[in-house]
Design an enzyme around this catalytic site. Structure first.
Site, PDB file in Angstrom:
ATOM      1  N   LYS A  11       0.843  -1.202   0.000  1.00  0.00           N
ATOM      2  CA  LYS A  11       0.000   0.000   0.000  1.00  0.00           C
ATOM      3  C   LYS A  11       0.881   1.255   0.000  1.00  0.00           C
ATOM      4  O   LYS A  11       2.090   1.169   0.265  1.00  0.00           O
ATOM      5  CB  LYS A  11      -0.916  -0.055   1.223  1.00  0.00           C
ATOM      6  CG  LYS A  11      -1.905  -1.241   1.190  1.00  0.00           C
ATOM      7  CD  LYS A  11      -2.769  -1.297   2.448  1.00  0.00           C
ATOM      8  CE  LYS A  11      -3.825  -2.387   2.368  1.00  0.00           C
ATOM      9  NZ  LYS A  11      -4.684  -2.431   3.586  1.00  0.00           N
ATOM     10  N   TYR A  51     -12.157  -4.208  -3.474  1.00  0.00           N
ATOM     11  CA  TYR A  51     -12.650  -4.640  -2.164  1.00  0.00           C
ATOM     12  C   TYR A  51     -14.035  -5.267  -2.222  1.00  0.00           C
ATOM     13  O   TYR A  51     -14.433  -5.968  -1.291  1.00  0.00           O
ATOM     14  CB  TYR A  51     -12.599  -3.485  -1.160  1.00  0.00           C
ATOM     15  CG  TYR A  51     -11.191  -3.290  -0.626  1.00  0.00           C
ATOM     16  CD1 TYR A  51     -10.612  -4.240   0.221  1.00  0.00           C
ATOM     17  CD2 TYR A  51     -10.417  -2.200  -0.996  1.00  0.00           C
ATOM     18  CE1 TYR A  51      -9.315  -4.101   0.688  1.00  0.00           C
ATOM     19  CE2 TYR A  51      -9.112  -2.046  -0.532  1.00  0.00           C
ATOM     20  CZ  TYR A  51      -8.577  -3.001   0.321  1.00  0.00           C
ATOM     21  OH  TYR A  51      -7.290  -2.864   0.771  1.00  0.00           O
ATOM     22  N   ARG A 116      -0.663 -14.731   4.203  1.00  0.00           N
ATOM     23  CA  ARG A 116      -1.509 -14.147   5.265  1.00  0.00           C
ATOM     24  C   ARG A 116      -0.818 -14.307   6.629  1.00  0.00           C
ATOM     25  O   ARG A 116      -0.870 -13.414   7.462  1.00  0.00           O
ATOM     26  CB  ARG A 116      -2.882 -14.817   5.310  1.00  0.00           C
ATOM     27  CG  ARG A 116      -3.775 -14.476   4.148  1.00  0.00           C
ATOM     28  CD  ARG A 116      -4.259 -13.045   4.160  1.00  0.00           C
ATOM     29  NE  ARG A 116      -5.324 -12.790   5.099  1.00  0.00           N
ATOM     30  CZ  ARG A 116      -6.148 -11.735   5.031  1.00  0.00           C
ATOM     31  NH1 ARG A 116      -6.021 -10.851   4.037  1.00  0.00           N
ATOM     32  NH2 ARG A 116      -7.064 -11.544   5.924  1.00  0.00           N
ATOM     33  N   THR A 122      -5.301  -7.834  10.544  1.00  0.00           N
ATOM     34  CA  THR A 122      -5.618  -6.522   9.960  1.00  0.00           C
ATOM     35  C   THR A 122      -5.170  -5.343  10.835  1.00  0.00           C
ATOM     36  O   THR A 122      -4.663  -4.340  10.322  1.00  0.00           O
ATOM     37  CB  THR A 122      -7.149  -6.429   9.731  1.00  0.00           C
ATOM     38  OG1 THR A 122      -7.549  -7.528   8.921  1.00  0.00           O
ATOM     39  CG2 THR A 122      -7.521  -5.130   9.049  1.00  0.00           C
ATOM     40  N   ARG A 133       2.880  -6.727   9.580  1.00  0.00           N
ATOM     41  CA  ARG A 133       2.072  -5.680  10.222  1.00  0.00           C
ATOM     42  C   ARG A 133       2.430  -5.539  11.704  1.00  0.00           C
ATOM     43  O   ARG A 133       2.371  -4.442  12.263  1.00  0.00           O
ATOM     44  CB  ARG A 133       0.585  -5.982  10.045  1.00  0.00           C
ATOM     45  CG  ARG A 133       0.086  -5.751   8.611  1.00  0.00           C
ATOM     46  CD  ARG A 133      -1.281  -6.373   8.431  1.00  0.00           C
ATOM     47  NE  ARG A 133      -1.923  -6.019   7.171  1.00  0.00           N
ATOM     48  CZ  ARG A 133      -3.057  -6.575   6.762  1.00  0.00           C
ATOM     49  NH1 ARG A 133      -3.670  -7.490   7.492  1.00  0.00           N
ATOM     50  NH2 ARG A 133      -3.593  -6.207   5.603  1.00  0.00           N
ATOM     51  N   ASN A 153      -1.862  -0.334   7.330  1.00  0.00           N
ATOM     52  CA  ASN A 153      -1.250  -1.617   7.678  1.00  0.00           C
ATOM     53  C   ASN A 153      -0.365  -2.180   6.556  1.00  0.00           C
ATOM     54  O   ASN A 153      -0.147  -3.382   6.457  1.00  0.00           O
ATOM     55  CB  ASN A 153      -2.318  -2.614   8.112  1.00  0.00           C
ATOM     56  CG  ASN A 153      -3.409  -2.803   7.067  1.00  0.00           C
ATOM     57  OD1 ASN A 153      -3.274  -2.328   5.935  1.00  0.00           O
ATOM     58  ND2 ASN A 153      -4.470  -3.487   7.432  1.00  0.00           N
ATOM     59  N   HIS A 156      -1.876  -5.332   1.368  1.00  0.00           N
ATOM     60  CA  HIS A 156      -3.064  -6.146   1.136  1.00  0.00           C
ATOM     61  C   HIS A 156      -2.590  -7.524   0.712  1.00  0.00           C
ATOM     62  O   HIS A 156      -1.642  -7.651  -0.065  1.00  0.00           O
ATOM     63  CB  HIS A 156      -3.936  -5.561   0.014  1.00  0.00           C
ATOM     64  CG  HIS A 156      -4.927  -6.567  -0.472  1.00  0.00           C
ATOM     65  ND1 HIS A 156      -6.105  -6.826   0.201  1.00  0.00           N
ATOM     66  CD2 HIS A 156      -4.894  -7.448  -1.506  1.00  0.00           C
ATOM     67  CE1 HIS A 156      -6.747  -7.797  -0.423  1.00  0.00           C
ATOM     68  NE2 HIS A 156      -6.039  -8.204  -1.457  1.00  0.00           N
ATOM     69  N   GLU A 167      -8.946 -11.402  -7.676  1.00  0.00           N
ATOM     70  CA  GLU A 167      -8.110 -10.206  -7.513  1.00  0.00           C
ATOM     71  C   GLU A 167      -6.994 -10.140  -8.561  1.00  0.00           C
ATOM     72  O   GLU A 167      -6.670  -9.073  -9.077  1.00  0.00           O
ATOM     73  CB  GLU A 167      -7.504 -10.192  -6.108  1.00  0.00           C
ATOM     74  CG  GLU A 167      -8.555  -9.932  -5.032  1.00  0.00           C
ATOM     75  CD  GLU A 167      -7.983  -9.888  -3.629  1.00  0.00           C
ATOM     76  OE1 GLU A 167      -8.735  -9.533  -2.709  1.00  0.00           O
ATOM     77  OE2 GLU A 167      -6.789 -10.205  -3.441  1.00  0.00           O
TER      78      GLU A 167
HETATM   79  P1  ADP Z   1      -7.290  -7.391   5.453  1.00  0.00           P
HETATM   80  O1  ADP Z   1      -6.513  -6.342   4.680  1.00  0.00           O
HETATM   81  O2  ADP Z   1      -6.525  -7.837   6.675  1.00  0.00           O
HETATM   82  O3  ADP Z   1      -7.779  -8.538   4.614  1.00  0.00           O
HETATM   83  P2  ADP Z   1     -10.048  -6.397   5.438  1.00  0.00           P
HETATM   84  O4  ADP Z   1     -10.220  -7.057   4.127  1.00  0.00           O
HETATM   85  O5  ADP Z   1     -11.040  -6.695   6.514  1.00  0.00           O
HETATM   86  O6  ADP Z   1      -8.589  -6.637   6.046  1.00  0.00           O
HETATM   87  O7  ADP Z   1     -10.067  -4.806   5.251  1.00  0.00           O
HETATM   88  C1  ADP Z   1      -9.392  -4.213   4.170  1.00  0.00           C
HETATM   89  C2  ADP Z   1      -8.615  -3.026   4.641  1.00  0.00           C
HETATM   90  O8  ADP Z   1      -9.517  -2.027   5.102  1.00  0.00           O
HETATM   91  C3  ADP Z   1      -7.673  -3.277   5.823  1.00  0.00           C
HETATM   92  O9  ADP Z   1      -6.441  -3.814   5.467  1.00  0.00           O
HETATM   93  C4  ADP Z   1      -7.550  -1.891   6.393  1.00  0.00           C
HETATM   94  O10 ADP Z   1      -6.613  -1.095   5.694  1.00  0.00           O
HETATM   95  C5  ADP Z   1      -8.949  -1.311   6.187  1.00  0.00           C
HETATM   96  N1  ADP Z   1      -9.829  -1.519   7.358  1.00  0.00           N
HETATM   97  C6  ADP Z   1     -10.462  -2.669   7.721  1.00  0.00           C
HETATM   98  N2  ADP Z   1     -11.194  -2.491   8.821  1.00  0.00           N
HETATM   99  C7  ADP Z   1     -11.046  -1.191   9.182  1.00  0.00           C
HETATM  100  C8  ADP Z   1     -11.561  -0.374  10.244  1.00  0.00           C
HETATM  101  N3  ADP Z   1     -12.384  -0.879  11.144  1.00  0.00           N
HETATM  102  N4  ADP Z   1     -11.182   0.913  10.311  1.00  0.00           N
HETATM  103  C9  ADP Z   1     -10.365   1.430   9.385  1.00  0.00           C
HETATM  104  N5  ADP Z   1      -9.841   0.726   8.354  1.00  0.00           N
HETATM  105  C10 ADP Z   1     -10.179  -0.565   8.257  1.00  0.00           C
HETATM  106 MG    MG Z   2      -9.246  -8.632   3.092  1.00  0.00          MG
END
Ligand code: ADP
Ligand code: MG
Length: 198
Positions: A11, A51, A116, A122, A133, A153, A156, A167
């Site tokens: 990112k 997303y 992962r 996350t 992370r 974080n 992705h 994706e």
């Molecule tokens: P991951 O990236 O771990 O698969 P998700 O798919 O749930 O997580 O969410 C996508 C991205 O959205 C996260 O990596 C993070 O950057 C952001 N995100 C997720 N949940 C939140 C939240 N509650 N508040 C702010 N940003 C969030």
């Molecule tokens: Mg995700």
């Protein structure tokens, strides 16, 4: 199974923090093979599509956020997962289009699960020590929500093999993905290890 592919996006904060090499090194170290890579600046439409490729993403991400708050004895900003995700998606568009990202495809046994594991959970506050992370960033849901922004974080990574297939199609053309051998694959996957001794 040895040819499982996963999509990784470094990112904009990962690039700004100078962590591209460090992140790539972790995936190389574990034995995965990079089969595609490019730097891009993407638009909001590309991010929303990314997303929402998984129709369940809105619900799951909202529920995960609510559980994250409750595990710390905090009150979530809403009890409705979809309301939470609608806000997250808006902030993700700002975050992910703020600068260049590096998109990559990594291939190898259990690529999705292995990546992962190395990336970690996350929320950096609670992601395990030793994960990318967990080791390189310090954000939390509480802090990012208070400031009305996305959690930063660094990375992705696809959540499942089905998600990775969708994706990869969204980010790469077929001709940008390379099918080639790495010498190290012999020691990782060769059954009889009969090519070592002269
Ligand atoms: P991951 O990236 O771990 O698969 P998700 O798919 O749930 O997580 O969410 C996508 C991205 O959205 C996260 O990596 C993070 O950057 C952001 N995100 C997720 N949940 C939140 C939240 N509650 N508040 C702010 N940003 C969030
Ligand atoms: Mg995700």
């Amino acid at each position: 199974m040895k040819k499982e592919k996963t999509l990784v996006i470094i990112k904009p904060d990962g690039i700004q923090r100078g962590l591209v090499g460090e992140i790539i090194k972790r995936f190389e170290n574990v034995g995965l093979k990079m089969v595609a890579q490019k730097m891009m600046v993407v638009d909001e439409e590309h991010i929303e599509k990314h997303y929402t490729l998984d129709p369940e993403w809105r619900r799951i991400t909202g529920e995960k956020t609510i559980a994250g708050y409750k595990a710390k004895g905090l009150t979530p900003p809403s009890e409705d997962p979809l309301e939470i995700t609608a806000r997250i998606l808006e902030t993700l568009k700002v975050y992910m289009t703020s600068g260049p990202v590096v998109a990559m495809i990594w291939e190898g046994a259990h690529a999705v699960g292995i990546v992962r594991k190395l990336v970690g959970g996350t929320e950096p506050l609670t992601s395990d020590v030793g994960t990318i992370r967990g080791d390189y960033v310090l954000d939390s849901y509480a802090l990012s929500d208070k400031d009305g922004r996305s959690i930063r974080n660094l990375i992705h990574a696809s959540g499942s093999p089905e998600e990775s297939q969708a994706e990869i199609k969204h980010w790469f053309k077929d001709e940008e993905i390379f099918d080639y051998a790495l010498v190290s694959e012999k020691i990782l996957y060769d059954v009889n290890l009969d090519g070592i001794m002269e």
